[in-house]
Write an enzyme that holds these catalytic residues in place. Sequence first.
Site, mmCIF file in Angstrom:
data_model
loop_
_atom_site.group_PDB
_atom_site.id
_atom_site.type_symbol
_atom_site.label_atom_id
_atom_site.label_comp_id
_atom_site.label_asym_id
_atom_site.label_seq_id
_atom_site.Cartn_x
_atom_site.Cartn_y
_atom_site.Cartn_z
ATOM 1 N N ASP A 25 0.873 -1.178 0.000
ATOM 2 C CA ASP A 25 0.000 0.000 0.000
ATOM 3 C C ASP A 25 0.910 1.228 0.000
ATOM 4 O O ASP A 25 2.142 1.120 -0.157
ATOM 5 C CB ASP A 25 -0.997 -0.048 1.174
ATOM 6 C CG ASP A 25 -0.356 0.195 2.537
ATOM 7 O OD1 ASP A 25 0.897 0.313 2.608
ATOM 8 O OD2 ASP A 25 -1.096 0.265 3.536
ATOM 9 N N CYS A 72 3.172 -3.132 4.017
ATOM 10 C CA CYS A 72 2.302 -1.991 4.356
ATOM 11 C C CYS A 72 3.031 -1.218 5.450
ATOM 12 O O CYS A 72 4.231 -1.429 5.661
ATOM 13 C CB CYS A 72 0.887 -2.432 4.733
ATOM 14 S SG CYS A 72 0.723 -3.355 6.264
ATOM 15 N N GLY A 73 2.354 -0.329 6.140
ATOM 16 C CA GLY A 73 3.040 0.486 7.147
ATOM 17 C C GLY A 73 3.688 -0.376 8.215
ATOM 18 O O GLY A 73 4.877 -0.232 8.535
ATOM 19 N N THR A 74 2.895 -1.268 8.783
ATOM 20 C CA THR A 74 3.417 -2.161 9.831
ATOM 21 C C THR A 74 3.709 -3.570 9.317
ATOM 22 O O THR A 74 4.388 -4.342 9.992
ATOM 23 C CB THR A 74 2.367 -2.320 10.942
ATOM 24 O OG1 THR A 74 1.162 -2.833 10.350
ATOM 25 C CG2 THR A 74 2.070 -1.006 11.636
ATOM 26 N N GLY A 75 3.125 -3.933 8.204
ATOM 27 C CA GLY A 75 3.205 -5.311 7.700
ATOM 28 C C GLY A 75 2.090 -6.182 8.267
ATOM 29 O O GLY A 75 1.905 -7.322 7.845
ATOM 30 N N ILE A 76 1.327 -5.625 9.217
ATOM 31 C CA ILE A 76 0.308 -6.435 9.888
ATOM 32 C C ILE A 76 -0.933 -6.619 9.007
ATOM 33 O O ILE A 76 -1.334 -7.747 8.697
ATOM 34 C CB ILE A 76 -0.087 -5.813 11.254
ATOM 35 C CG1 ILE A 76 1.119 -5.794 12.206
ATOM 36 C CG2 ILE A 76 -1.224 -6.614 11.893
ATOM 37 C CD1 ILE A 76 0.888 -4.997 13.491
ATOM 38 N N HIS A 124 11.271 -23.451 9.066
ATOM 39 C CA HIS A 124 10.300 -24.144 9.916
ATOM 40 C C HIS A 124 8.866 -24.033 9.410
ATOM 41 O O HIS A 124 8.074 -24.950 9.609
ATOM 42 C CB HIS A 124 10.348 -23.594 11.352
ATOM 43 C CG HIS A 124 11.601 -23.978 12.081
ATOM 44 N ND1 HIS A 124 11.748 -23.824 13.444
ATOM 45 C CD2 HIS A 124 12.767 -24.516 11.642
ATOM 46 C CE1 HIS A 124 12.945 -24.245 13.818
ATOM 47 N NE2 HIS A 124 13.595 -24.663 12.736
ATOM 48 N N ARG A 177 9.524 -33.073 12.178
ATOM 49 C CA ARG A 177 8.538 -32.254 12.878
ATOM 50 C C ARG A 177 8.078 -31.040 12.075
ATOM 51 O O ARG A 177 6.944 -30.598 12.196
ATOM 52 C CB ARG A 177 9.068 -31.841 14.254
ATOM 53 C CG ARG A 177 10.258 -30.917 14.245
ATOM 54 C CD ARG A 177 10.791 -30.700 15.664
ATOM 55 N NE ARG A 177 11.721 -29.588 15.758
ATOM 56 C CZ ARG A 177 13.006 -29.662 15.408
ATOM 57 N NH1 ARG A 177 13.513 -30.801 14.951
ATOM 58 N NH2 ARG A 177 13.796 -28.606 15.530
ATOM 59 N N HIS A 178 8.978 -30.500 11.264
ATOM 60 C CA HIS A 178 8.597 -29.306 10.497
ATOM 61 C C HIS A 178 7.555 -29.647 9.436
ATOM 62 O O HIS A 178 6.574 -28.927 9.258
ATOM 63 C CB HIS A 178 9.824 -28.643 9.884
ATOM 64 C CG HIS A 178 10.856 -28.286 10.908
ATOM 65 N ND1 HIS A 178 10.552 -27.482 11.982
ATOM 66 C CD2 HIS A 178 12.145 -28.678 11.060
ATOM 67 C CE1 HIS A 178 11.631 -27.374 12.752
ATOM 68 N NE2 HIS A 178 12.606 -28.090 12.215
HETATM 69 C C1 RB5 Z 1 -2.099 2.677 6.420
HETATM 70 O O1 RB5 Z 1 -2.160 3.924 7.020
HETATM 71 C C2 RB5 Z 1 -1.717 1.609 7.428
HETATM 72 O O2 RB5 Z 1 -2.820 1.343 8.251
HETATM 73 C C3 RB5 Z 1 -1.267 0.353 6.731
HETATM 74 O O3 RB5 Z 1 -0.171 0.657 5.923
HETATM 75 C C4 RB5 Z 1 -0.837 -0.804 7.600
HETATM 76 O O4 RB5 Z 1 0.089 -0.417 8.555
HETATM 77 C C5 RB5 Z 1 -1.916 -1.626 8.165
HETATM 78 O O5 RB5 Z 1 -1.717 -2.641 8.819
#
Ligand code: RB5
Length: 151
Positions: free
Chosen positions: A7, A64-68, A97, A132-133
């Site tokens: 993003d 993305c910003g956090t990758g989350i 793994h 195991r993996h």
């Molecule tokens: C965008 O502002 C931000 O929410 C997105 O890049 C990301 O971090 C979401 O997980």
Amino acid sequence: MIAIGSDHGGLNLKNEIKLFLIKKNIQVKDYGSCSEESVDYPDYGHDVARAVASGECEKGIIICGTGIGISVSANKVPGIRAALCTDAYMARMSREHNNANVLALGGRVIGAGLALDIVDTWLSSKFINEGRHRKRVSKIDDIEKKYLKEK
Ligand code: RB5
């Protein structure tokens, strides 16, 4: 072929990674986004995940910003094991793994130097496809199959 997508929060890092891969003669397919305009990370996580799950691309890298958000989105696609990594050890373990087929990074969390080290390590590490993996990754597949059947 490596699928890559981000993003707006991952755009700069995506461009750095693309250059890095091209310099290493690794083919990259860019699924966007290509501008700094605010966009929705699930769209890009989904496109890269679909490219990997369909076999069109061997592996994927999403940012993305956090990758989350983008990793959570990619992990909704059956067959995808997206791993959010913040260091090279996690990158190596996610391949050895967990047989991660998508690497997720946070463009606002880590710098380019560390990110490129993570990418390099992730691409050169291999799944330990035994013992195991293998059993544990099969269990992940079983969970997915269970919920796909129930639909
Ligand atoms: C965008 O502002 C931000 O929410 C997105 O890049 C990301 O971090 C979401 O997980």
